[in-house]
Design a protein around this motif. Structure first.
Motif, PDB file in Angstrom:
ATOM      1  N   LEU A 118       0.900  -1.162  -0.081  1.00 55.28           N
ATOM      2  CA  LEU A 118      -0.005   0.089  -0.083  1.00 55.28           C
ATOM      3  C   LEU A 118       0.880   1.422   0.039  1.00 55.28           C
ATOM      4  CD1 LEU A 118      -2.725  -1.224   2.494  1.00 55.28           C
ATOM      5  CD2 LEU A 118      -3.038  -0.884   0.042  1.00 55.28           C
ATOM      6  N   ALA A 119       2.023   1.192   0.641  1.00 51.64           N
ATOM      7  CA  ALA A 119       2.925   2.322   0.595  1.00 51.64           C
ATOM      8  C   ALA A 119       3.606   2.433  -0.813  1.00 51.64           C
ATOM      9  CB  ALA A 119       4.081   2.184   1.584  1.00 51.64           C
ATOM     10  N   ALA A 120       3.789   1.381  -1.451  1.00 53.25           N
ATOM     11  CA  ALA A 120       4.280   1.595  -2.761  1.00 53.25           C
ATOM     12  C   ALA A 120       3.251   2.069  -3.705  1.00 53.25           C
ATOM     13  CB  ALA A 120       4.754   0.219  -3.341  1.00 53.25           C
ATOM     14  N   ALA A 121       2.129   1.425  -3.481  1.00 52.63           N
ATOM     15  CA  ALA A 121       0.828   1.992  -4.314  1.00 52.63           C
ATOM     16  C   ALA A 121       0.792   3.441  -4.155  1.00 52.63           C
ATOM     17  CB  ALA A 121      -0.424   1.239  -4.078  1.00 52.63           C
ATOM     18  N   SER A 122       0.727   3.980  -2.885  1.00 54.21           N
ATOM     19  CA  SER A 122       0.643   5.340  -2.682  1.00 54.21           C
ATOM     20  C   SER A 122       1.758   6.206  -3.313  1.00 54.21           C
ATOM     21  CB  SER A 122       0.700   5.470  -1.313  1.00 54.21           C
ATOM     22  OG  SER A 122      -0.366   4.830  -0.435  1.00 54.21           O
ATOM     23  N   LEU A 123       2.922   5.754  -3.215  1.00 55.25           N
ATOM     24  CA  LEU A 123       3.852   6.698  -4.042  1.00 55.25           C
ATOM     25  C   LEU A 123       3.899   6.620  -5.422  1.00 55.25           C
ATOM     26  CD1 LEU A 123       7.218   5.280  -1.937  1.00 55.25           C
ATOM     27  CD2 LEU A 123       6.276   7.592  -2.109  1.00 55.25           C
ATOM     28  N   ALA A 124       3.448   5.188  -6.136  1.00 54.78           N
ATOM     29  CA  ALA A 124       3.294   5.448  -7.365  1.00 54.78           C
ATOM     30  C   ALA A 124       2.068   6.184  -7.869  1.00 54.78           C
ATOM     31  CB  ALA A 124       2.910   3.928  -7.709  1.00 54.78           C
ATOM     32  N   THR A 125       1.127   6.217  -7.095  1.00 53.55           N
ATOM     33  CA  THR A 125      -0.226   7.159  -7.358  1.00 53.55           C
ATOM     34  C   THR A 125       0.212   8.636  -7.336  1.00 53.55           C
ATOM     35  OG1 THR A 125      -1.586   5.424  -6.656  1.00 53.55           O
ATOM     36  CG2 THR A 125      -2.361   7.565  -7.128  1.00 53.55           C
ATOM     37  N   PHE A 126       0.861   8.820  -6.307  1.00 49.35           N
ATOM     38  CA  PHE A 126       1.219  10.230  -6.047  1.00 49.35           C
ATOM     39  C   PHE A 126       2.213  10.912  -7.206  1.00 49.35           C
ATOM     40  CE2 PHE A 126       4.217  13.505  -4.590  1.00 49.35           C
ATOM     41  CZ  PHE A 126       3.611  14.396  -3.971  1.00 49.35           C
ATOM     42  N   THR A 127       3.243  10.083  -7.907  1.00 50.33           N
ATOM     43  CA  THR A 127       3.958  10.124  -8.895  1.00 50.33           C
ATOM     44  C   THR A 127       3.386  10.167 -10.073  1.00 50.33           C
ATOM     45  OG1 THR A 127       5.873   9.001  -7.763  1.00 50.33           O
ATOM     46  CG2 THR A 127       6.152   9.475  -9.914  1.00 50.33           C
ATOM     47  N   ALA A 128       2.335   9.208 -10.255  1.00 52.65           N
ATOM     48  CA  ALA A 128       1.618   9.440 -11.526  1.00 52.65           C
ATOM     49  C   ALA A 128       1.048  10.537 -11.529  1.00 52.65           C
ATOM     50  CB  ALA A 128       0.742   8.080 -11.694  1.00 52.65           C
ATOM     51  N   ILE A 129       0.048  11.029 -10.318  1.00 49.83           N
ATOM     52  CA  ILE A 129      -0.515  12.394 -10.584  1.00 49.83           C
ATOM     53  C   ILE A 129       0.434  13.603 -10.936  1.00 49.83           C
ATOM     54  CG2 ILE A 129      -2.064  14.048  -9.474  1.00 49.83           C
ATOM     55  CD1 ILE A 129      -2.828  11.526  -7.546  1.00 49.83           C
ATOM     56  N   GLY A 130       1.622  13.708 -10.307  1.00 43.86           N
ATOM     57  CA  GLY A 130       2.393  14.871 -10.752  1.00 43.86           C
ATOM     58  C   GLY A 130       2.808  14.909 -11.958  1.00 43.86           C
ATOM     59  N   ALA A 131       2.996  13.276 -12.757  1.00 44.99           N
ATOM     60  CA  ALA A 131       3.290  13.374 -13.969  1.00 44.99           C
ATOM     61  C   ALA A 131       2.582  13.230 -15.040  1.00 44.99           C
ATOM     62  CB  ALA A 131       4.171  12.277 -14.318  1.00 44.99           C
ATOM     63  N   VAL A 211      -2.465   8.655   3.171  1.00 47.44           N
ATOM     64  CA  VAL A 211      -2.929   7.483   3.138  1.00 47.44           C
ATOM     65  C   VAL A 211      -1.415   6.765   3.191  1.00 47.44           C
ATOM     66  CG1 VAL A 211      -3.174   5.474   1.791  1.00 47.44           C
ATOM     67  CG2 VAL A 211      -4.838   7.094   1.759  1.00 47.44           C
ATOM     68  N   LEU A 212      -0.243   7.518   2.652  1.00 48.19           N
ATOM     69  CA  LEU A 212       1.086   7.055   2.604  1.00 48.19           C
ATOM     70  C   LEU A 212       1.601   7.227   3.953  1.00 48.19           C
ATOM     71  CD1 LEU A 212       3.830   5.972   1.503  1.00 48.19           C
ATOM     72  CD2 LEU A 212       4.299   8.623   0.982  1.00 48.19           C
ATOM     73  N   VAL A 213       1.394   8.298   4.735  1.00 49.15           N
ATOM     74  CA  VAL A 213       1.779   8.408   6.251  1.00 49.15           C
ATOM     75  C   VAL A 213       0.941   7.415   6.993  1.00 49.15           C
ATOM     76  CG1 VAL A 213       1.421  10.113   8.092  1.00 49.15           C
ATOM     77  CG2 VAL A 213       2.296  10.855   5.786  1.00 49.15           C
ATOM     78  N   LEU A 214      -0.190   7.373   6.644  1.00 44.91           N
ATOM     79  CA  LEU A 214      -1.027   6.586   7.473  1.00 44.91           C
ATOM     80  C   LEU A 214      -0.692   5.062   7.460  1.00 44.91           C
ATOM     81  CD1 LEU A 214      -3.815   6.978   9.426  1.00 44.91           C
ATOM     82  CD2 LEU A 214      -5.077   6.070   7.402  1.00 44.91           C
ATOM     83  N   VAL A 215      -0.377   4.451   6.221  1.00 45.16           N
ATOM     84  CA  VAL A 215       0.128   3.287   6.112  1.00 45.16           C
ATOM     85  C   VAL A 215       1.523   2.973   6.875  1.00 45.16           C
ATOM     86  CG1 VAL A 215       0.939   1.494   4.409  1.00 45.16           C
ATOM     87  CG2 VAL A 215      -0.985   2.793   4.069  1.00 45.16           C
ATOM     88  N   VAL A 216       2.413   3.927   6.744  1.00 45.43           N
ATOM     89  CA  VAL A 216       3.605   3.800   7.461  1.00 45.43           C
ATOM     90  C   VAL A 216       3.579   3.839   8.834  1.00 45.43           C
ATOM     91  CG1 VAL A 216       5.935   4.732   7.603  1.00 45.43           C
ATOM     92  CG2 VAL A 216       4.836   4.835   5.367  1.00 45.43           C
ATOM     93  N   ALA A 217       2.563   4.635   9.172  1.00 43.37           N
ATOM     94  CA  ALA A 217       2.292   4.759  10.912  1.00 43.37           C
ATOM     95  C   ALA A 217       1.803   3.541  11.152  1.00 43.37           C
ATOM     96  CB  ALA A 217       1.721   5.868  10.976  1.00 43.37           C
ATOM     97  N   ALA A 218       0.733   2.722  10.509  1.00 38.45           N
ATOM     98  CA  ALA A 218       0.436   1.612  10.737  1.00 38.45           C
ATOM     99  C   ALA A 218       1.260   0.439  10.714  1.00 38.45           C
ATOM    100  CB  ALA A 218      -0.956   1.075  10.026  1.00 38.45           C
ATOM    101  N   SER A 219       2.302   0.241   9.794  1.00 34.43           N
ATOM    102  CA  SER A 219       3.029  -0.832   9.686  1.00 34.43           C
ATOM    103  C   SER A 219       4.147  -0.579  10.782  1.00 34.43           C
ATOM    104  CB  SER A 219       3.968  -0.514   8.446  1.00 34.43           C
ATOM    105  OG  SER A 219       3.143  -0.744   7.139  1.00 34.43           O
ATOM    106  N   ILE A 220       4.720   0.756  11.169  1.00 36.31           N
ATOM    107  CA  ILE A 220       5.560   0.586  12.478  1.00 36.31           C
ATOM    108  C   ILE A 220       4.832   0.292  13.760  1.00 36.31           C
ATOM    109  CG2 ILE A 220       6.948   2.507  13.759  1.00 36.31           C
ATOM    110  CD1 ILE A 220       7.428   4.152  11.141  1.00 36.31           C
ATOM    111  N   GLY A 221       3.637   0.704  13.771  1.00 35.05           N
ATOM    112  CA  GLY A 221       2.902   0.314  14.995  1.00 35.05           C
ATOM    113  C   GLY A 221       2.717  -1.286  15.162  1.00 35.05           C
ATOM    114  N   LEU A 222       2.425  -1.743  13.942  1.00 32.33           N
ATOM    115  CA  LEU A 222       2.548  -3.257  13.686  1.00 32.33           C
ATOM    116  C   LEU A 222       4.041  -3.902  14.314  1.00 32.33           C
ATOM    117  CD1 LEU A 222       0.824  -5.925  13.394  1.00 32.33           C
ATOM    118  CD2 LEU A 222       1.554  -5.471  10.899  1.00 32.33           C
ATOM    119  N   LEU A 223       5.035  -3.320  13.788  1.00 33.23           N
ATOM    120  CA  LEU A 223       6.245  -3.980  14.139  1.00 33.23           C
ATOM    121  C   LEU A 223       6.533  -3.708  15.533  1.00 33.23           C
ATOM    122  CD1 LEU A 223       8.316  -2.714  11.214  1.00 33.23           C
ATOM    123  CD2 LEU A 223       7.584  -5.054  11.625  1.00 33.23           C
ATOM    124  N   LEU A 224       6.005  -2.776  16.181  1.00 37.55           N
ATOM    125  CA  LEU A 224       6.276  -2.404  17.595  1.00 37.55           C
ATOM    126  C   LEU A 224       5.595  -3.255  18.614  1.00 37.55           C
ATOM    127  CD1 LEU A 224       7.066   1.498  17.450  1.00 37.55           C
ATOM    128  CD2 LEU A 224       8.926  -0.592  17.686  1.00 37.55           C
TER     129      LEU A 224
END
Length: 234
Positions: A118-131, A211-224
């Protein structure tokens, strides 16, 4: 005539072979339809770990369901209904297949895999919108679908594995409420920003970053979050 005879024989057969009802009618039919929300002590740790991932997963799905069609038309320059609906088709199809594939993966690993995708998808979507790239948008949607299936599968299985059979009727509605809030609240806010804020493109980029920030925070929380042994044996 034949239909009439068949109906008569059916009624007679039902009268002859009717079995007496073994259940006693009790009051409270309408009360039984009220959803039960419960988070038993043995489930709260798993629920705490899974809730951010569920919210983030459905927030990205809400993005592709709310802004996705209009964004696909904008980036492709096409008014085709097929073009507008292609993203939702990709999300649903890949999400369903991903849920099947990740059904054999341990729940915690499934959630973490979903977070990375989901983080990769958010980055790809953000880049695609900018391009201004419609193919890039659909590529991001494809990855989002895979992450959606993995994240949902892992999160729900993680929580259910810690719930005893008698507790699941109260735990599952809690998960559904989190999912619907994740899909609905950000989408409504995004729609308001499209109309009264910076427009479609700016709102879409802000949404993907959220969404990217949310997914990263959720993943870090899961690891902890400390791992615990499932109580249900699954």
């Amino acid at each position: 005539m034949y239909l009439l005879l068949i109906g008569v024989f059916a009624v007679q057969g039902a009268a002859v072979f009717r079995m007496p009802e073994t259940v006693v009618r009790r009051p409270g039919a309408f009360a039984s339809m009220v959803p039960e929300l419960a988070a038993p002590p043995g489930v709260r740790g798993a629920l705490f770990a899974a809730t951010p991932m569920l919210f983030a997963t459905w927030a990205l799905a809400g993005f592709h369901g709310s802004l996705g069609p209009a964004l696909a038309r904008h980036l492709s320059g096409s008014d085709s209904t097929v073009m507008a609906g292609l993203g939702l088709f990709l999300l649903a199809a890949t999400g369903a297949l991903s849920a099947l594939l990740f059904g054999r993966v341990p729940p915690r690993a499934g959630m973490l895999s979903g977070g990375v995708l989901l983080a990769a998808a958010s980055l790809a979507t953000f880049t695609a919108i900018g391009a201004g790239s419609a193919p890039g948008l659909f590529a991001g949607t494809f990855v989002a679908g895979v992450g959606f299936g993995a994240g949902i599968q892992g999160a729900i299985r993680t929580v259910v594995a810690h719930a005893l059979p008698g507790e699941r009727t109260g735990v599952m509605p809690v998960l559904f409420v989190v999912c619907y809030l994740g899909m609905g609240v950000p989408s409504v806010l995004a729609g308001t920003l499209v109309v009264h804020g910076g427009g479609l493109v700016a709102t879409a980029r802000q949404y993907t970053l959220f969404v990217l920030v949310l997914v990263v925070a959720a993943s870090i929380g899961l690891l902890l979050t400390n791992r615990s042994t499932p109580r249900s044996g699954r």
